[in-house]
Write an enzyme that holds these catalytic residues in place. Structure first.
Site, short mmCIF file in Angstrom:
data_model
loop_
_atom_site.label_atom_id
_atom_site.label_comp_id
_atom_site.label_asym_id
_atom_site.label_seq_id
_atom_site.Cartn_x
_atom_site.Cartn_y
_atom_site.Cartn_z
N ASP A 17 0.86 -1.19 0.00
CA ASP A 17 0.00 0.00 0.00
C ASP A 17 0.89 1.24 0.00
O ASP A 17 1.87 1.30 0.77
CB ASP A 17 -0.90 -0.03 1.25
CG ASP A 17 -2.03 0.98 1.18
OD1 ASP A 17 -1.75 2.18 1.01
OD2 ASP A 17 -3.19 0.58 1.31
N ILE A 18 0.58 2.20 -0.88
CA ILE A 18 1.43 3.40 -0.93
C ILE A 18 1.14 4.40 0.20
O ILE A 18 1.86 5.38 0.36
CB ILE A 18 1.35 4.18 -2.28
CG1 ILE A 18 -0.09 4.37 -2.73
CG2 ILE A 18 2.21 3.53 -3.34
CD1 ILE A 18 -0.22 5.42 -3.82
N GLN A 56 -14.39 3.11 1.86
CA GLN A 56 -13.76 2.49 0.69
C GLN A 56 -13.43 3.61 -0.30
O GLN A 56 -14.31 4.33 -0.75
CB GLN A 56 -14.70 1.47 0.02
CG GLN A 56 -14.04 0.76 -1.17
CD GLN A 56 -14.92 -0.29 -1.82
OE1 GLN A 56 -16.13 -0.32 -1.60
NE2 GLN A 56 -14.33 -1.14 -2.63
N HIS A 61 -10.54 -5.33 -2.31
CA HIS A 61 -9.17 -5.53 -1.81
C HIS A 61 -9.20 -5.72 -0.30
O HIS A 61 -10.04 -5.18 0.40
CB HIS A 61 -8.24 -4.36 -2.19
CG HIS A 61 -8.75 -3.03 -1.76
ND1 HIS A 61 -9.72 -2.33 -2.44
CD2 HIS A 61 -8.43 -2.24 -0.70
CE1 HIS A 61 -9.97 -1.19 -1.83
NE2 HIS A 61 -9.20 -1.10 -0.76
N PHE A 62 -8.25 -6.50 0.15
CA PHE A 62 -8.08 -6.75 1.58
C PHE A 62 -6.80 -6.09 2.04
O PHE A 62 -5.74 -6.28 1.44
CB PHE A 62 -8.02 -8.26 1.85
CG PHE A 62 -9.34 -8.95 1.64
CD1 PHE A 62 -10.21 -9.15 2.71
CD2 PHE A 62 -9.72 -9.37 0.38
CE1 PHE A 62 -11.44 -9.77 2.51
CE2 PHE A 62 -10.95 -9.99 0.19
CZ PHE A 62 -11.81 -10.19 1.25
N HIS A 63 -6.92 -5.29 3.10
CA HIS A 63 -5.75 -4.68 3.73
C HIS A 63 -5.16 -5.69 4.72
O HIS A 63 -5.88 -6.19 5.59
CB HIS A 63 -6.12 -3.44 4.52
CG HIS A 63 -6.65 -2.30 3.70
ND1 HIS A 63 -5.87 -1.23 3.33
CD2 HIS A 63 -7.88 -2.07 3.18
CE1 HIS A 63 -6.61 -0.37 2.64
NE2 HIS A 63 -7.83 -0.86 2.53
P1 DGP Z 1 -9.67 1.70 0.73
O1 DGP Z 1 -9.84 3.05 1.37
O2 DGP Z 1 -10.05 0.56 1.64
O3 DGP Z 1 -10.40 1.61 -0.60
O4 DGP Z 1 -8.10 1.53 0.48
C1 DGP Z 1 -7.44 1.90 -0.68
C2 DGP Z 1 -5.96 1.80 -0.41
O5 DGP Z 1 -5.28 1.80 -1.65
C3 DGP Z 1 -5.38 2.96 0.41
O6 DGP Z 1 -4.82 2.43 1.61
C4 DGP Z 1 -4.31 3.55 -0.46
C5 DGP Z 1 -4.07 2.51 -1.51
N1 DGP Z 1 -3.79 3.03 -2.84
C6 DGP Z 1 -4.50 3.94 -3.53
N2 DGP Z 1 -3.95 4.17 -4.73
C7 DGP Z 1 -2.85 3.34 -4.82
C8 DGP Z 1 -1.87 3.12 -5.83
O7 DGP Z 1 -1.86 3.70 -6.90
N3 DGP Z 1 -0.90 2.21 -5.54
C9 DGP Z 1 -0.87 1.53 -4.34
N4 DGP Z 1 0.12 0.65 -4.16
N5 DGP Z 1 -1.79 1.73 -3.36
C10 DGP Z 1 -2.76 2.62 -3.61
#
Ligand code: DGP
Length: 136
Positions: A29-30, A92, A98-100
């Site tokens: 996660d970024i 969301q 997706h699962f964190h």
């Molecule tokens: P959610 O809020 O549950 O939909 O989480 C989305 C997550 O995705 C958030 O923690 C940040 C991550 N994220 C968003 N854009 C990108 C991306 O372009 N690359 C990566 N690696 N993570 C991303």
């Protein structure tokens, strides 16, 4: 389709990949909540749990388990939150299931605990009937 995670799956946007198989992908996660926070998702575009077919979910959960064990083994953690959001009121932000996987360590301050207060047993019982009657 204008989905950022579909673009990552297609290789149009770079990511730090941790695991990949025919049906799933896992990458860092970024915006990590804690050190090692990563995401596991199906390659098939489904928005969340409500529109997911069982086969897709089964494959994704198998990958979740595999990656969780890799996190545990590589980072030496013994605690982890598994978080999955459905819809805007659940925070969301990316509408692709997706699962964190969020490693937890003593004193990391990442929260996710809430005060335990007794519920209304009549209301809880009525909700149980309603959900159970709908196939829960
Ligand atoms: P959610 O809020 O549950 O939909 O989480 C989305 C997550 O995705 C958030 O923690 C940040 C991550 N994220 C968003 N854009 C990108 C991306 O372009 N690359 C990566 N690696 N993570 C991303």
């Amino acid at each position: 389709m204008d989905c950022i995670f579909c673009k990552i799956i297609a290789g149009e946007i770079p990511s730090f990949k941790v695991h990949e198989d025919d049906a799933t992908l896992a990458f860092m996660d970024i915006n990590p909540l804690t050190e090692g926070h990563l995401l596991v998702l199906p390659k098939r575009h489904v928005t969340g749990l409500f529109d997911t077919d069982e086969e897709t979910l089964t494959a994704t959960m198998a990958a979740v388990r595999k990656v969780a064990l890799a996190l545990k083994g590589s980072l030496g953690i013994d605690s982890m939150n598994l978080l999955q959001a459905n819809g805007p009121w659940a925070a969301q932000s990316v509408p692709h299931l997706h699962f964190h996987l969020i490693p937890r360590r003593e004193g990391d301050g990442a929260g996710m605990d809430w005060p335990l207060k007794p519920g209304d047993m009549d209301a809880i019982g009525k909700l149980r009937e309603k959900i159970s009657a709908a196939g829960g």
